[in-house]
Design a protein around this motif. Sequence first.
Motif, PDB file in Angstrom:
ATOM      1  N   GLY A  92      10.853  21.471   4.106  1.00 53.14           N
ATOM      2  CA  GLY A  92       9.521  21.901   4.244  1.00 53.14           C
ATOM      3  C   GLY A  92       9.402  22.894   3.589  1.00 53.14           C
ATOM      4  N   THR A  93       8.521  23.778   2.832  1.00 56.42           N
ATOM      5  CA  THR A  93       8.390  24.646   2.161  1.00 56.42           C
ATOM      6  C   THR A  93       9.097  26.379   3.213  1.00 56.42           C
ATOM      7  OG1 THR A  93       7.389  24.575   0.455  1.00 56.42           O
ATOM      8  CG2 THR A  93       7.399  26.355   0.558  1.00 56.42           C
ATOM      9  N   PRO A  94       9.780  27.714   2.731  1.00 54.21           N
ATOM     10  CA  PRO A  94       9.098  28.807   3.550  1.00 54.21           C
ATOM     11  C   PRO A  94       7.533  29.379   3.652  1.00 54.21           C
ATOM     12  CG  PRO A  94      11.470  28.214   2.126  1.00 54.21           C
ATOM     13  CD  PRO A  94      10.559  27.258   1.426  1.00 54.21           C
ATOM     14  N   TYR A  95       8.426  29.704   4.841  1.00 54.40           N
ATOM     15  CA  TYR A  95       7.598  30.467   5.884  1.00 54.40           C
ATOM     16  C   TYR A  95       6.059  31.368   4.717  1.00 54.40           C
ATOM     17  CZ  TYR A  95       4.031  33.378   8.377  1.00 54.40           C
ATOM     18  OH  TYR A  95       3.177  34.332   8.920  1.00 54.40           O
ATOM     19  N   ASP A  96       4.923  31.702   3.885  1.00 52.69           N
ATOM     20  CA  ASP A  96       4.145  32.368   3.636  1.00 52.69           C
ATOM     21  C   ASP A  96       2.772  32.855   4.225  1.00 52.69           C
ATOM     22  OD1 ASP A  96       1.964  33.647   2.005  1.00 52.69           O
ATOM     23  OD2 ASP A  96       3.305  31.550   0.560  1.00 52.69           O
ATOM     24  N   ALA A  97       2.861  34.327   4.516  1.00 54.85           N
ATOM     25  CA  ALA A  97       2.111  34.657   5.210  1.00 54.85           C
ATOM     26  C   ALA A  97       0.687  34.380   5.344  1.00 54.85           C
ATOM     27  CB  ALA A  97       2.201  36.032   6.326  1.00 54.85           C
ATOM     28  N   THR A  98       0.295  34.043   3.921  1.00 54.12           N
ATOM     29  CA  THR A  98      -0.759  33.521   2.940  1.00 54.12           C
ATOM     30  C   THR A  98      -1.949  32.559   3.080  1.00 54.12           C
ATOM     31  OG1 THR A  98      -0.268  34.813   1.136  1.00 54.12           O
ATOM     32  CG2 THR A  98      -2.332  33.594   0.806  1.00 54.12           C
ATOM     33  N   TRP A  99      -0.898  31.150   4.080  1.00 51.99           N
ATOM     34  CA  TRP A  99      -1.599  30.473   4.294  1.00 51.99           C
ATOM     35  C   TRP A  99      -1.110  30.118   5.868  1.00 51.99           C
ATOM     36  CZ3 TRP A  99      -4.482  28.324   0.703  1.00 51.99           C
ATOM     37  CH2 TRP A  99      -4.662  28.723  -0.316  1.00 51.99           C
ATOM     38  N   LEU A 100       0.087  30.220   6.205  1.00 46.16           N
ATOM     39  CA  LEU A 100       0.536  29.073   8.058  1.00 46.16           C
ATOM     40  C   LEU A 100      -0.565  30.408   9.279  1.00 46.16           C
ATOM     41  CD1 LEU A 100       3.778  28.914   7.617  1.00 46.16           C
ATOM     42  CD2 LEU A 100       2.120  27.460   8.022  1.00 46.16           C
ATOM     43  N   PRO A 101      -0.170  29.949   9.463  1.00 42.34           N
ATOM     44  CA  PRO A 101      -1.278  30.439  11.126  1.00 42.34           C
ATOM     45  C   PRO A 101      -1.193  31.421  10.969  1.00 42.34           C
ATOM     46  CG  PRO A 101      -0.685  28.310  11.788  1.00 42.34           C
ATOM     47  CD  PRO A 101      -0.139  28.356  10.326  1.00 42.34           C
ATOM     48  N   SER A 102      -1.293  32.424  11.803  1.00 41.34           N
ATOM     49  CA  SER A 102      -1.066  32.921  12.477  1.00 41.34           C
ATOM     50  C   SER A 102      -1.718  34.023  13.913  1.00 41.34           C
ATOM     51  CB  SER A 102      -0.888  34.919  11.981  1.00 41.34           C
ATOM     52  OG  SER A 102      -0.126  35.766  12.630  1.00 41.34           O
ATOM     53  N   ASP A 103      -1.247  34.270  15.218  1.00 39.05           N
ATOM     54  CA  ASP A 103      -2.311  34.656  16.814  1.00 39.05           C
ATOM     55  C   ASP A 103      -2.628  36.104  16.480  1.00 39.05           C
ATOM     56  OD1 ASP A 103       0.703  35.817  16.701  1.00 39.05           O
ATOM     57  OD2 ASP A 103       1.020  34.584  18.177  1.00 39.05           O
ATOM     58  N   GLN A 104      -2.431  36.624  15.119  1.00 36.02           N
ATOM     59  CA  GLN A 104      -2.538  38.152  15.523  1.00 36.02           C
ATOM     60  C   GLN A 104      -3.554  38.670  14.011  1.00 36.02           C
ATOM     61  OE1 GLN A 104      -0.948  40.941  17.137  1.00 36.02           O
ATOM     62  NE2 GLN A 104      -0.531  38.583  17.824  1.00 36.02           N
ATOM     63  N   MET A 105      -4.000  36.922  13.604  1.00 39.20           N
ATOM     64  CA  MET A 105      -5.144  37.179  12.665  1.00 39.20           C
ATOM     65  C   MET A 105      -6.348  36.342  13.092  1.00 39.20           C
ATOM     66  SD  MET A 105      -2.761  36.008   9.073  1.00 39.20           S
ATOM     67  CE  MET A 105      -3.642  35.932   8.237  1.00 39.20           C
ATOM     68  N   ALA A 106      -7.766  36.714  11.705  1.00 44.51           N
ATOM     69  CA  ALA A 106      -8.779  35.557  12.505  1.00 44.51           C
ATOM     70  C   ALA A 106      -8.531  35.004  10.910  1.00 44.51           C
ATOM     71  CB  ALA A 106      -9.976  36.617  12.417  1.00 44.51           C
ATOM     72  N   GLY A 107      -9.332  33.437  11.604  1.00 40.01           N
ATOM     73  CA  GLY A 107      -9.392  32.783  10.808  1.00 40.01           C
ATOM     74  C   GLY A 107     -10.663  31.808  10.943  1.00 40.01           C
ATOM     75  N   ASN A 108     -10.999  30.614   9.813  1.00 41.44           N
ATOM     76  CA  ASN A 108     -12.622  29.494  10.412  1.00 41.44           C
ATOM     77  C   ASN A 108     -11.961  28.440  11.470  1.00 41.44           C
ATOM     78  OD1 ASN A 108     -10.699  28.656   8.269  1.00 41.44           O
ATOM     79  ND2 ASN A 108     -12.226  27.913   7.413  1.00 41.44           N
ATOM     80  N   VAL A 109     -10.650  28.795  11.215  1.00 34.85           N
ATOM     81  CA  VAL A 109      -9.560  28.029  12.648  1.00 34.85           C
ATOM     82  C   VAL A 109      -9.092  27.937  13.093  1.00 34.85           C
ATOM     83  CG1 VAL A 109      -9.430  25.228  13.050  1.00 34.85           C
ATOM     84  CG2 VAL A 109     -10.384  25.977  10.716  1.00 34.85           C
ATOM     85  N   LEU A 110      -9.396  27.378  14.796  1.00 32.98           N
ATOM     86  CA  LEU A 110      -8.239  28.144  15.790  1.00 32.98           C
ATOM     87  C   LEU A 110      -7.132  26.833  16.676  1.00 32.98           C
ATOM     88  CD1 LEU A 110     -10.740  31.280  17.223  1.00 32.98           C
ATOM     89  CD2 LEU A 110      -8.746  31.185  15.531  1.00 32.98           C
ATOM     90  N   VAL A 111      -6.379  27.377  16.721  1.00 33.80           N
ATOM     91  CA  VAL A 111      -5.888  26.215  17.782  1.00 33.80           C
ATOM     92  C   VAL A 111      -4.654  27.068  19.150  1.00 33.80           C
ATOM     93  CG1 VAL A 111      -3.675  25.026  18.513  1.00 33.80           C
ATOM     94  CG2 VAL A 111      -4.424  24.884  15.676  1.00 33.80           C
TER      95      VAL A 111
END
Length: 327
Positions: free
Chosen positions: A30-49
Amino acid sequence: MRTLHKLTHTILTLAALVVMSAFALAADPGTPYDATWLPSDQMAGNVLVYNIYTSSAANPTAENTRISVTNADDQNGVSVHFFFIDGSTCSVADSFVCLTPNQTMTFYAADADPGVTGYIIAVATDANGVPRPAFGLPGGARIMGDEQVKFANGLSANLGAEALWGVLSAVNANGDLAAELGLFLPRVLAISNQPSLADGYDIRLIVNRISGDMRVAADSIGSIFALTFDELENPYSWTSSAGCQLNRSLNNTNFPRTTPRLNGIIPAGSVGWTKLWSTSGDRGILGAVLFGSTSPNNFTGGRNLHKLTYAGPQTLIVPVFPSNCGF
């Protein structure tokens, strides 16, 4: 096929190629973590898991999950399409939640899906059930959430919902009433600060596959490869397999089956760490780890797993039908 936001169809692939070319020599797949794209439990988004939910139909006081979702948009309401994925069968049940601007709503798994253990994917949609883009784009949505889960054996944790930016590529492809979302998801996950079972800990590992057709079933994780490291940085490999969810307690007998067994790698009074990924393909996964103990000297709770690298674009297909929310 009716395509929405024509250029967004290639955004995920192009972004992946740029980052992958910069980190072609990454040690882990895989590709190293990029906070621009990867999920975070400290952010808001249009999809939640929500990485784990459970309840007991007979005794919800002992085993249940309190699920919360918030509309962080102070101007517009949002319909949230919840997909409840059974971790044993990978089958899907769904329902809508209607949120006005700035509204928070809480419900219990024992009321929504009693007696089932699994994970939840929530997608922000419009009144017609079409997924909305991420906040900042025209018509974008911004939702966030968390959960409090407790098992009958005493395990409990407060976990933030992992927020993602889903890119809508198509609606009603081939005449089907469905929408396709592209997602960036981790490929390699990790448990940090892993305590010893010999110190009286109960450690529950949860890994979820975040893709599939929500009209049918979630995709399977497949084969899993993991490395557990002791305090002296020595690695010990182990393997496992799972359907759409791995949900197992670590033990000193057969999970994981390491040589030596786990207490020989992380003996009493020491800690280690583990990283894992699917070897069945470039598969996007998320997960959590819960810690329980009967010893008053130990620390209990849980957290979402760390993300070390991410996979290529993953596909989530969701059914499209009116939410009856009015927005």
